[in-house]
Structure formats: C-alpha cells, structure tokens
Design an enzyme around this catalytic site. Structure first.
Site, PDB file in Angstrom:
ATOM      1  N   ASP A   1      55.696  37.858  41.727  1.00 23.50           N
ATOM      2  CA  ASP A   1      55.932  38.440  43.045  1.00 23.50           C
ATOM      3  C   ASP A   1      56.505  39.850  42.919  1.00 23.50           C
ATOM      4  OD1 ASP A   1      56.383  38.024  46.050  1.00 23.50           O
ATOM      5  OD2 ASP A   1      58.431  38.461  45.380  1.00 23.50           O
TER       6      ASP A   1
ATOM      7  N   GLU B   1      51.574  40.890  41.688  1.00 22.30           N
ATOM      8  CA  GLU B   1      51.382  41.397  43.045  1.00 22.30           C
ATOM      9  C   GLU B   1      51.939  42.811  43.138  1.00 22.30           C
ATOM     10  OE1 GLU B   1      52.921  40.573  47.618  1.00 22.30           O
ATOM     11  OE2 GLU B   1      54.239  40.479  45.877  1.00 22.30           O
TER      12      GLU B   1
END
EC number: 3.2.1.1
Length: 421
Positions: free
Chosen positions: A201, A226
């Site tokens: 993330d 990400e």
C-alpha cells in the site's frame, strides 16, 4: 570473458526479473464494504471454485491486522490478526489453505508506511506502539516516527524518505530495527499464516530503495506496489494524449525498487477509461505501442479496471460503468498481469463474460510479455493482434474491412467488444 563474469552477469539479469515465473492472473478478493459484512474470510471461501475455474492464480486479500479503521488501512498491532473485521487468524489461515488446495496463491495487503499507536506518551500524543505479541516486537515509541512528522515525532528519527501521510504517524523506514522487525513480520505472515506474496500500500510514502529491502528480505512469490499519481490533464479536463512522464515514473519506481516487483499500471487505467468514451485513438502511442506502462515495461505492469479505492463505494476514479467489459476485453488480451475486481466479477453479474476472456488468455498463452500489433486506433474502433494468436476489437464500429483474417473465428463477444482466435 571468464566463466565467473558470465555467471555474475546472468545472476544480475535474473535478479532484475519479476519473481513470478508463470503467467499470473490476479483477483482482488474484497471491496471497501467487505469489512462491514461480518465473516468475510469465511464467505470468500464460497467463491474459490468460481475463481479457480476462471484461471485465477493469485488472490489479493485485505490488510490482515488490527486497525483503527475497519477496512484495515490504519493498522496498529500488526501481529494481532484476531482483531481484524474480516475474520479471525484461524479463519484467515483456513481461507488461504483452501485457496492453496486449488493452486491459488494469496497476497497480503501490506500497510507499513504509517501505523496507529496504542496509547499516548507523556506529552499526551499517541505515539506508543504495540506489536500484538507478548514480547517487545514492534513495541516502538516516538523515535521510530519520521522526524518531519512533527505531529507525532520526538524529533530523533530520520526525515521521511517519501511523501507524508496525515492520518497516522509516518514510520521511519530508514531505521534498521524497523526494517528488521517489519521483514520478520512479513516472513511470519508467510510461514505461520500461509501468505505467498504482497500488495504494498502507498509505496510513495517511503523511498523505493526501502521497497527493495523488503523484497530482498521476504522473497515473495509475487509482489505489486501501489504508486498512485494523477495522470496529466489538459485545459478541457480530459487526459493529455501523452502520458510518457506518468508511465516513466512507474518504470523508474520499479527499477529503483530492484526490478523484481510489479506496479499497478495507473497509466493504462487512466488512458483506457477515457479512450472507451469515443476516444479509442488514445490507445496507441507515437511508436505504435500501447500508451500505458504495458507499452514500455509490461513484465512489471499490473493492469486493472477498478479497485476498492477507484471504484466500490468510494468511487475516487471510477471506470465508466457501462464500458467495464470493454476494459476487461483490453486488459485480458494484452500484456501485463491483469487484475480482476471482486465487484465486477461477482456483484455486477459479469462473471461469465470475464471468465470467457480469461480462458482465451490462458489457452493461447497470452502473458505479461506478449507482443501487440495495433491494427486500428481511431475514435470508435480499436483492433489489435496479440502474439499473432488472437485479435481483439473494442468500440462500436462494425465495419472492420479486411482487418480480421478469414481463418479466425469469434471466441467471445459482448457490447462493443469481440475477440477472435
């Protein structure tokens, strides 16, 4: 060149390749509301046969740890998996084992840029962390917070090596103890829980060299980061045709992170969701290649239509809902590693259409490095040949002239898309 030098060069080449060896097909196994439904791990078990039949190789599961937010993206006690709103530690282990029985590997959503504290320090600031174990692992204090995160830090940590994050303390990833204890935790997720790889993330929150460290110390079967930056827009509010800077930043991040990790291809998503709205001319760059990351480094690109942020109930950057199958017709026939979203597959009633596309991909051996020859790219028509095996058409135009050879037959079709093999 002596044999040692040749061996050294070969080893370097191998180290720069993505870790996965066979073509992967990713599935995001949750959405923004999954934590609120109770017993998500158990309910997801019922989906395994459908996912196996669709050729899914890897499923991305939600953040597994205790979190201030029910969705899992404000984690605190990282080892405490029983406090997750998705289910218990044992339910998670059982789910992963069930996936493994079908040959599907599982990725954990790794949220480590920031972390929520367990209690306040003497200043009255929440900056005393607990790891969720009886011992002192990850029991950190304010010195483990980035120095320039002045709301929480005591000023003794390193400066943040990436972008700041306001909702929780920014962890100092330049601290060797942080690197060691987070790597130990991820390896515990592999050995104790059964995870095979990672979805990282908010990788913009720390330097790509940090991602390289975690990759080297945990050796995942598959990993994707990400890195979500906005594409560039013109004065008309539409994406600019040239997004080379955007996709170049993704490539630079992958290479700076060691080359063994993949990145979500936000460039392709941004271009594709504009292109399907009567602007299919966007789907070819000046060199005749796909204009996203898949046009320059497809082996490290993970393509997708939507996820829990861009779509679901958040809808931060949604794909046009009536064009979603055109999107899947593109990513499931093109290079890169496609990712299928839970909502589209199960909630939108698109399971059969998506599964037909994935089966075409599988039986023709289309993979992350497949070649693309773009035959047409104009406002209402896109046609491409992939690996000289299949052809895909997107757009409402029906007159294809002589673009499709007579020896090919329609393998599947839907609203404004078709695939031949």
């Amino acid at each position: 060149m002596d044999s040692f030098s040749r061996l050294s060069i070969f080893c370097l080449f191998i180290s720069l390749l993505p870790l996965f060896s066979s073509p992967a097909l990713l599935f995001q196994g949750f959405n923004w509301e999954s934590s609120k439904k109770g017993g998500w791990y158990n309910s997801l078990k019922n989906s395994i046969p459908d996912l196996a039949n669709a050729g899914i190789t890897h499923v991305w599961l939600p953040p597994p740890s205790q979190s201030v937010s029910p969705e899992g993206y404000l984690p605190g006690r990282l080892y405490d998996l029983d406090a997750s709103k998705y289910g218990s530690k044992n339910e998670l282990k059982s789910l992963i084992a069930a996936f493994h029985e079908k040959g599907i590997k599982c990725l954990a959503d790794i949220v480590i840029n920031h972390r929520t504290a367990e209690r306040k320090d003497g200043r009255g600031i929440y900056c005393i962390f607990e790891g969720g174990t009886p011992d002192s692992r990850q029991d950190w204090g304010p010195s483990f917070i980035c120095r320039d995160d002045t709301a929480y830090s005591d000023g003794t940590g390193n400066n943040d090596s990436g972008e700041g994050y306001d909702a929780a303390p920014d962890i100092d990833h330049l601290n060797p103890q942080v690197q060691r204890e987070l790597s130990e935790w991820m390896n515990w997720l592999k050995t104790e829980i059964g995870f095979d790889g990672w979805r990282f993330d908010f990788v913009k929150g720390y330097a790509p060299s940090i991602s390289k460290i975690y990759m080297e110390q945990t050796k995942p079967d598959f990993a994707v980061g990400e890195k979500w930056d906005s594409i560039s827009y013109g004065q008309d509010g539409k994406p600019n045709y040239n997004q080379d800077s955007h996709r170049g930043a993704l490539v630079n991040w992958v290479e700076s992170a060691g080359g063994a990790i993949t990145a979500f291809d936000f460039t392709t998503k941004g271009i594709l969701q504009a292109a399907v709205q009567g602007e299919l001319w966007r789907l070819i760059d000046p060199n005749g290649k796909p204009p996203g990351m898949i046009g320059v480094k497809p082996e490290n690109a993970v393509t997708f239509i939507d996820n829990h942020d861009t779509g679901s109930t958040q809808r931060l950057w949604p794909f046009p809902s009536d064009k979603v199958m055109q999107g899947y017709a593109y990513i499931l026939t093109h290079p890169g590693t496609p990712s299928i979203f839970y909502d589209h597959f199960f909630d939108w009633g698109l399971k059969e259409q998506i599964a037909k596309l994935s089966s075409i991909r599988l039986r023709n051996g289309i993979n992350e490095k497949s070649t693309v020859k773009i035959m047409a790219s104009e406002g209402d028509l896109y046609v491409a040949k992939i690996d000289n095996k299949i052809m895909v058409k997107i757009g409402p135009k029906m007159d294809l002239g002589n673009l499709i050879p007579s020896n090919l037959h329609v393998a599947t079709s839907g609203q404004d898309y078709a695939v031949w093999e």
